[in-house]
Scaffold this motif. Structure first.
Motif, PDB file in Angstrom:
ATOM      1  N   GLN A  27      70.521  84.722  33.689  1.00 33.88           N
ATOM      2  CA  GLN A  27      68.962  84.734  33.523  1.00 33.88           C
ATOM      3  C   GLN A  27      68.573  85.567  34.078  1.00 33.88           C
ATOM      4  O   GLN A  27      67.519  86.440  33.281  1.00 33.88           O
ATOM      5  CB  GLN A  27      68.542  82.848  33.145  1.00 33.88           C
ATOM      6  N   GLN A  28      68.275  85.714  35.580  1.00 33.12           N
ATOM      7  CA  GLN A  28      67.138  86.013  36.485  1.00 33.12           C
ATOM      8  C   GLN A  28      67.664  87.871  36.054  1.00 33.12           C
ATOM      9  O   GLN A  28      66.708  88.453  36.187  1.00 33.12           O
ATOM     10  CB  GLN A  28      67.995  85.517  37.709  1.00 33.12           C
ATOM     11  N   TYR A  31      65.958  88.608  32.991  1.00 36.54           N
ATOM     12  CA  TYR A  31      64.353  88.718  33.662  1.00 36.54           C
ATOM     13  C   TYR A  31      63.940  90.496  34.206  1.00 36.54           C
ATOM     14  O   TYR A  31      63.339  90.432  34.163  1.00 36.54           O
ATOM     15  CB  TYR A  31      63.907  87.020  34.302  1.00 36.54           C
ATOM     16  N   ASP A  71      53.590  90.266  29.795  1.00 38.51           N
ATOM     17  CA  ASP A  71      54.444  89.586  29.848  1.00 38.51           C
ATOM     18  C   ASP A  71      55.365  88.967  29.849  1.00 38.51           C
ATOM     19  O   ASP A  71      55.900  88.400  28.514  1.00 38.51           O
ATOM     20  CB  ASP A  71      52.706  88.421  29.629  1.00 38.51           C
ATOM     21  N   LEU A  72      55.917  88.977  30.500  1.00 36.61           N
ATOM     22  CA  LEU A  72      57.879  88.302  30.184  1.00 36.61           C
ATOM     23  C   LEU A  72      57.654  87.559  29.760  1.00 36.61           C
ATOM     24  O   LEU A  72      58.625  87.270  29.366  1.00 36.61           O
ATOM     25  CB  LEU A  72      58.526  88.171  32.110  1.00 36.61           C
ATOM     26  N   GLY A  73      57.170  86.288  30.340  1.00 42.38           N
ATOM     27  CA  GLY A  73      57.383  84.673  29.868  1.00 42.38           C
ATOM     28  C   GLY A  73      57.195  84.746  28.239  1.00 42.38           C
ATOM     29  O   GLY A  73      57.703  84.725  27.384  1.00 42.38           O
ATOM     30  N   ASN A  74      56.075  85.863  27.431  1.00 38.19           N
ATOM     31  CA  ASN A  74      55.750  85.655  25.990  1.00 38.19           C
ATOM     32  C   ASN A  74      57.461  86.636  25.991  1.00 38.19           C
ATOM     33  O   ASN A  74      57.628  85.750  24.432  1.00 38.19           O
ATOM     34  CB  ASN A  74      54.343  86.784  25.750  1.00 38.19           C
ATOM     35  N   ALA A  76      60.099  86.429  27.061  1.00 38.70           N
ATOM     36  CA  ALA A  76      61.680  86.017  26.854  1.00 38.70           C
ATOM     37  C   ALA A  76      61.169  84.520  26.284  1.00 38.70           C
ATOM     38  O   ALA A  76      62.806  84.222  25.372  1.00 38.70           O
ATOM     39  CB  ALA A  76      61.391  85.015  28.471  1.00 38.70           C
ATOM     40  N   ALA A  77      59.903  83.425  25.665  1.00 39.17           N
ATOM     41  CA  ALA A  77      60.308  82.967  24.694  1.00 39.17           C
ATOM     42  C   ALA A  77      60.695  83.321  23.406  1.00 39.17           C
ATOM     43  O   ALA A  77      60.693  82.336  22.628  1.00 39.17           O
ATOM     44  CB  ALA A  77      58.746  83.082  24.667  1.00 39.17           C
ATOM     45  N   GLU A  80      64.233  83.564  23.117  1.00 32.65           N
ATOM     46  CA  GLU A  80      64.504  81.891  22.614  1.00 32.65           C
ATOM     47  C   GLU A  80      64.651  81.450  20.899  1.00 32.65           C
ATOM     48  O   GLU A  80      65.361  81.103  20.988  1.00 32.65           O
ATOM     49  CB  GLU A  80      63.912  81.217  23.914  1.00 32.65           C
TER      50      GLU A  80
END
Length: 114
Positions: A27-28, A31, A71-74, A76-77, A80
């Motif tokens: 996972q890392q 990312y 944004d990395l989080g966007n 990744a979301a 998913e």
């Protein structure tokens, strides 16, 4: 195992992406690759396909490419969300380089079981 046997195994193995010859990414590491795509100024895009069509030229795009995403989080979301919607599909992330009009990076994040 001889080198020739290793090469024969490699030549018959179907690879779907840039890192296909490596063990699955953690996972890392995923990312880190998303962060690299964003840092290069490339446009992230998510695609998916049933395993039976994985060697086809075109995969179905999940939404539109993420133009200007920082944004990395966007990203990744959305990876998913695509995997939840299509759990039996391969899901890959592509980083499109606007300058060279080509793919800067492309790798499978989730492998389907179909």
């Amino acid at each position: 195992m001889s080198l020739q046997a290793t090469m024969g195994d490699y030549q018959t193995k179907k690879t779907l992406e840039t890192f296909g010859f490596l063990p699955p990414l953690s996972q890392q590491e995923i990312y880190d690759q998303i962060a690299y795509i964003i840092a290069q100024g490339w446009t992230p895009a998510i695609e998916h396909v049933h395993p039976s069509g994985s060697m086809d030229d075109y995969w179905t795009m999940w939404k539109l490419p993420f133009f200007g995403e920082q944004d990395l989080g966007n990203v990744a979301a959305e990876l998913e969300a695509c995997h939840r919607s299509y759990p039996d599909h391969h899901v890959r992330l592509t980083g499109y380089d606007n300058y060279t009009q080509s793919q800067g990076s492309c790798f499978v994040v989730f492998h389907g079981r179909g």
